[in-house]
Design a protein around this motif. Sequence first.
Motif, PDB file in Angstrom:
ATOM      1  N   ALA A   1       0.829  -1.208   0.000  1.00  0.00           N
ATOM      2  CA  ALA A   1       0.000   0.000   0.000  1.00  0.00           C
ATOM      3  C   ALA A   1       0.868   1.264   0.000  1.00  0.00           C
ATOM      4  O   ALA A   1       0.511   2.279  -0.610  1.00  0.00           O
ATOM      5  N   GLU A   2       2.022   1.195   0.687  1.00  0.00           N
ATOM      6  CA  GLU A   2       2.913   2.346   0.767  1.00  0.00           C
ATOM      7  C   GLU A   2       3.565   2.651  -0.581  1.00  0.00           C
ATOM      8  O   GLU A   2       3.892   3.804  -0.872  1.00  0.00           O
ATOM      9  N   ILE A   3       3.792   1.627  -1.407  1.00  0.00           N
ATOM     10  CA  ILE A   3       4.504   1.828  -2.676  1.00  0.00           C
ATOM     11  C   ILE A   3       3.571   1.570  -3.857  1.00  0.00           C
ATOM     12  O   ILE A   3       4.013   1.159  -4.930  1.00  0.00           O
ATOM     13  N   GLU A   4       2.316   1.826  -3.644  1.00  0.00           N
ATOM     14  CA  GLU A   4       1.307   1.551  -4.678  1.00  0.00           C
ATOM     15  C   GLU A   4       1.608   2.278  -5.984  1.00  0.00           C
ATOM     16  O   GLU A   4       1.338   1.775  -7.082  1.00  0.00           O
ATOM     17  N   ASP A   5       2.187   3.478  -5.895  1.00  0.00           N
ATOM     18  CA  ASP A   5       2.464   4.283  -7.089  1.00  0.00           C
ATOM     19  C   ASP A   5       3.849   4.028  -7.670  1.00  0.00           C
ATOM     20  O   ASP A   5       4.303   4.756  -8.549  1.00  0.00           O
ATOM     21  N   GLY A   6       4.538   3.019  -7.166  1.00  0.00           N
ATOM     22  CA  GLY A   6       5.863   2.698  -7.700  1.00  0.00           C
ATOM     23  C   GLY A   6       6.910   2.631  -6.609  1.00  0.00           C
ATOM     24  O   GLY A   6       6.627   2.851  -5.421  1.00  0.00           O
ATOM     25  N   ALA A   7       8.141   2.302  -6.985  1.00  0.00           N
ATOM     26  CA  ALA A   7       9.234   2.161  -6.019  1.00  0.00           C
ATOM     27  C   ALA A   7       9.351   3.426  -5.177  1.00  0.00           C
ATOM     28  O   ALA A   7       9.224   4.551  -5.690  1.00  0.00           O
ATOM     29  N   ARG A   8       9.601   3.213  -3.892  1.00  0.00           N
ATOM     30  CA  ARG A   8       9.619   4.354  -2.974  1.00  0.00           C
ATOM     31  C   ARG A   8      10.576   4.083  -1.822  1.00  0.00           C
ATOM     32  O   ARG A   8      10.814   2.933  -1.455  1.00  0.00           O
ATOM     33  N   GLU A   9      11.109   5.156  -1.247  1.00  0.00           N
ATOM     34  CA  GLU A   9      11.995   5.018  -0.086  1.00  0.00           C
ATOM     35  C   GLU A   9      11.166   4.849   1.185  1.00  0.00           C
ATOM     36  O   GLU A   9      10.263   5.648   1.468  1.00  0.00           O
ATOM     37  N   LEU A  10      11.475   3.814   1.952  1.00  0.00           N
ATOM     38  CA  LEU A  10      10.799   3.551   3.227  1.00  0.00           C
ATOM     39  C   LEU A  10      11.844   3.379   4.324  1.00  0.00           C
ATOM     40  O   LEU A  10      12.965   2.937   4.056  1.00  0.00           O
ATOM     41  N   ASN A  11      11.463   3.709   5.538  1.00  0.00           N
ATOM     42  CA  ASN A  11      12.322   3.421   6.697  1.00  0.00           C
ATOM     43  C   ASN A  11      12.097   1.962   7.068  1.00  0.00           C
ATOM     44  O   ASN A  11      11.192   1.629   7.825  1.00  0.00           O
ATOM     45  N   ILE A  12      12.935   1.094   6.524  1.00  0.00           N
ATOM     46  CA  ILE A  12      12.720  -0.344   6.694  1.00  0.00           C
ATOM     47  C   ILE A  12      12.915  -0.762   8.147  1.00  0.00           C
ATOM     48  O   ILE A  12      12.303  -1.733   8.619  1.00  0.00           O
ATOM     49  N   LEU A  13      13.758  -0.045   8.907  1.00  0.00           N
ATOM     50  CA  LEU A  13      13.955  -0.384  10.316  1.00  0.00           C
ATOM     51  C   LEU A  13      12.660  -0.214  11.094  1.00  0.00           C
ATOM     52  O   LEU A  13      12.336  -1.027  11.971  1.00  0.00           O
ATOM     53  N   ASP A  14      11.912   0.831  10.781  1.00  0.00           N
ATOM     54  CA  ASP A  14      10.645   1.058  11.471  1.00  0.00           C
ATOM     55  C   ASP A  14       9.678  -0.093  11.202  1.00  0.00           C
ATOM     56  O   ASP A  14       9.039  -0.610  12.125  1.00  0.00           O
ATOM     57  N   TRP A  15       9.598  -0.535   9.938  1.00  0.00           N
ATOM     58  CA  TRP A  15       8.700  -1.645   9.610  1.00  0.00           C
ATOM     59  C   TRP A  15       9.168  -2.949  10.243  1.00  0.00           C
ATOM     60  O   TRP A  15       8.368  -3.750  10.722  1.00  0.00           O
ATOM     61  N   MET A  16      10.485  -3.171  10.283  1.00  0.00           N
ATOM     62  CA  MET A  16      10.981  -4.393  10.927  1.00  0.00           C
ATOM     63  C   MET A  16      10.748  -4.348  12.431  1.00  0.00           C
ATOM     64  O   MET A  16      10.453  -5.376  13.056  1.00  0.00           O
ATOM     65  N   GLY A  17      10.870  -3.165  13.029  1.00  0.00           N
ATOM     66  CA  GLY A  17      10.610  -3.036  14.463  1.00  0.00           C
ATOM     67  C   GLY A  17       9.156  -3.304  14.807  1.00  0.00           C
ATOM     68  O   GLY A  17       8.852  -4.007  15.782  1.00  0.00           O
ATOM     69  N   ARG A  18       8.255  -2.750  14.008  1.00  0.00           N
ATOM     70  CA  ARG A  18       6.823  -2.986  14.242  1.00  0.00           C
ATOM     71  C   ARG A  18       6.476  -4.460  14.059  1.00  0.00           C
ATOM     72  O   ARG A  18       5.692  -5.035  14.821  1.00  0.00           O
ATOM     73  N   THR A  19       7.091  -5.077  13.050  1.00  0.00           N
ATOM     74  CA  THR A  19       6.815  -6.493  12.785  1.00  0.00           C
ATOM     75  C   THR A  19       7.368  -7.383  13.892  1.00  0.00           C
ATOM     76  O   THR A  19       6.695  -8.305  14.363  1.00  0.00           O
ATOM     77  N   ALA A  20       8.606  -7.107  14.333  1.00  0.00           N
ATOM     78  CA  ALA A  20       9.204  -7.904  15.414  1.00  0.00           C
ATOM     79  C   ALA A  20       8.374  -7.801  16.685  1.00  0.00           C
ATOM     80  O   ALA A  20       8.180  -8.799  17.403  1.00  0.00           O
ATOM     81  N   LEU A  21       7.869  -6.614  16.973  1.00  0.00           N
ATOM     82  CA  LEU A  21       7.034  -6.428  18.164  1.00  0.00           C
ATOM     83  C   LEU A  21       5.736  -7.221  18.047  1.00  0.00           C
ATOM     84  O   LEU A  21       5.297  -7.860  19.012  1.00  0.00           O
TER      85      LEU A  21
END
Length: 545
Positions: A160-180
């Motif tokens: 959903a975040e990259i629906e319009d194409g490749a995009r820069e994301l803070n992958i650490l934030d997503w990994m932290g939320r997922t690990a939690l």
Amino acid sequence: MLKLHAVIRQRQFHMDMTAALVRFLRRTPLQNIPGPEPVSWWKGNLGYLYDRHGWSFLDRLDTYSGVARVDGLFGAKLLYVFDPAALQHIVTKEQTSFDPAAWFTESLKMTFGPGLLSAYGEQHRKQRKMLNPVFSIAHMRDMTPIFYEIAHKLRDAISAEIEDGARELNILDWMGRTALELIGQGGLGYSFDSLTKDAINPFGDAIKSFVPAIFTTFGYLRFLTPYVAFIQYISFRRVLLDRVPWAGFQNFLKIVDKLNYMSTSVYEGKRTALAAGDAAVTEQVGRGKDIMSILLKANMSASQDDQLGEADLIGQMVTLLFAATDTTSGALSQILQLLAEHQDVQDKLRDEIRAAKQGDFIGYDDLHTLPFMDAICRETLRLYPPVSFVYRQANQTTSLPLSQPIRGNDGSMLNEITVPKGTMTVVGVRSCNRNKALWGEDALEWKPERWLSSLPDAVINARIPGVYANLMTFFGGSRSCIGFKFSQLEMKIVLSVLIDSFNFHIPEDKGAKIVWNLAGVKFPTVGKDSLKPAFPMIVERLAKA
């Protein structure tokens, strides 16, 4: 209260100076151990171990032959150890002679309650005995569908975040939320994060703030611990802590209060559900297959001598969150960084994942037999362990055997080292994993293929006391990471979903600025001066295979 604080501080200063004078006048066998020259008399080299950019000092310690002297505060001598024979002695053979540092465990006990990380002796043995079966392969197999549900939510959120194409994301934030969320559902049977863009959970926010807060306040906790740990009445202890005149520490207490409230609420909810029967349990998050639900059931059926008290059970909850969130998110971010830097390796892993998929899953058994996936995880955890070193304190004078003799500062050859009672030893996790004498001259290179053939004889024969892959990454002995299989399953499921769905790149304008910071659990920032954990990546959605 401020006067009391001043008196305590003055008393601590006098104690430190007295101890420093005693150390200065009394020679210790550790003075004969080679090591880097101290920067100053009063702080030695200890500052480098607490410097978040102190990697070069660790690299320098790696050049010694398995052991090195490190000078601490006021002339104290620490022993940095990564010799395999010495590690066997500290971690397994004579582990009762080397306890975790008292100030560290007491600080954790004041924070978490009597959890596995803060327990000693018989209490630790009872907790470990009760928890070991909970992390069995059978239970890990039951958690696999839960982990996939979370990984698929992550995939959908990133899509959903990259629906319009490749995009820069803070992958650490997503990994932290997922690990939690993985440890939340799999460990506590509680959902912290729906993994949607604007999800808010006060307990989830508290957990994310907890690890940075505890490491910024550990110095203060170390100062306070000797004076409040002896107080048996927790209400009076809390009265003292509430009056510590430091805003950062008071913020830390608020975070602890939230986590204690959450832990108690989850515990009461599970106990109520267990009393109501199996139907009520299966309706909860985790469907009764989470660690705490299984632990509570096992505790109810255990003999009275083996049963854990309520405080011990509640203490395990925050301990699990503390031990499993930042370590897993950091390891996943590190793997994704390396895959982004080695696109050929990323493509090869994707091919292996897609060949093994059956629908939208890879079964538990098949997941653990993917050789390249396993090699990537092992090699990353070898070269870049989340925790670089661990403190142990000698509770009696003992001798450490060495794999290879070393030359002392007096010119004599030493086959063993006398370690005086009270000596702080630093177990070099990262240094053991990178030891060229064991792993070869290419030990500092990231080469997953080294795990696809037989390991060097030197590694096998060294009998490294770690519980995982001839590495010290998850430590060893009775204080090894009890959840290392849990962690491996989490990482492999998340990687199998993400690498199948997306391609990861390092942003050209930020790649050189990304810095991993040395800490209790290492973390990345964009730039050396930044204190905000972050790891930006370009994420590109891939067509279905």
